[in-house]
Design an enzyme around this catalytic site. Sequence first.
Site, PDB file in Angstrom:
ATOM      1  N   CYS A  72       0.823  -1.070  -0.147  1.00 44.19           N
ATOM      2  CA  CYS A  72      -0.083   0.112  -0.021  1.00 44.19           C
ATOM      3  C   CYS A  72       1.059   1.191  -0.081  1.00 44.19           C
ATOM      4  O   CYS A  72       1.650   1.460   0.898  1.00 44.19           O
ATOM      5  CB  CYS A  72      -1.040  -0.194   1.239  1.00 44.19           C
ATOM      6  SG  CYS A  72      -1.910   1.475   1.480  1.00 44.19           S
ATOM      7  N   CYS A 193      -0.438   3.898  -7.334  1.00 46.56           N
ATOM      8  CA  CYS A 193      -1.262   3.132  -6.330  1.00 46.56           C
ATOM      9  C   CYS A 193      -1.577   1.886  -6.546  1.00 46.56           C
ATOM     10  O   CYS A 193      -1.924   1.514  -8.143  1.00 46.56           O
ATOM     11  CB  CYS A 193      -2.704   4.074  -6.427  1.00 46.56           C
ATOM     12  SG  CYS A 193      -4.080   3.287  -5.602  1.00 46.56           S
TER      13      CYS A 193
END
Length: 278
Positions: A72, A193
């Site tokens: 992440c 992302c």
Amino acid sequence: MEAPIGVFDSGYGGLTILRYLRKLLPEYDFLYLGDNARAPYGKHSLTTIYEYAREAVSHLFACGCPMVIIACNTVSAHALRLLQQIDLPRSSDPTRRILGVIRPTVERLGELTRNGHVGILATPATVRSNTYLLEVNRLHPEIQLTQQAPKMWVSLIEGGEYQANEGVNYFVRRNIEELLRKDPRIDTIQLACTHYPVLLPRIREFVRDDIVIAEQGMIVAESTQNYLQRHPEMERRLSKNGISHFLTTEEDGEFAEMAGLFLHARLAEDMIDQVQLR
């Protein structure tokens, strides 16, 4: 005692990292934890992001994982260093390791760009952290980095809106055009992302053919493979049965339905367990 590699994300996006890990390192076992019930992390304060990340990593450590990959960007940007430098040394086993996705991504940028002009597409929380700018200045000071933070992409993806339609095309085209307007010389766009690879077919429609679009999945998988080759003491601690198991903080039925989109594989019910983090 051998145990799986832990992979943690605030939601589903980290499954795009796990997909490449399983492809490149098929003999290893993986335990994935998605804190879907509290996602997205970017809406929370930095303190809350750190606390949530610490709870997730602690849970994977408690499950026996000697190594955890934080798949992440938001957590890697805002909490990784604290976890590595404060929590890990104070833990019951400081020989365990916590790895992120930003450092290996930035290390690869120097090989991807031909003219030194790179664009970053990341969440607003990651862009606000300036972590990519800091890492690029440290490792590749010759690269001119331009960042763009699409505000709607994650919401579109998790809402099931990722196929070509007027709304999706509008938001993807607008952010690509804004990025290239900031620096028309960009020759490489890094998707920073882990959700964004789901939109890759839409992104390619609005990017020139000569621009490289880089995903993080294979970059992180190759970095992990290299790490294990350089650290046989860690490699020996990892179980190798080719098994993956999945933990989620939301209803496991909901997780299974969405996970296939990111993992490109169907998950059986007995592969998923619901957990509570604290």
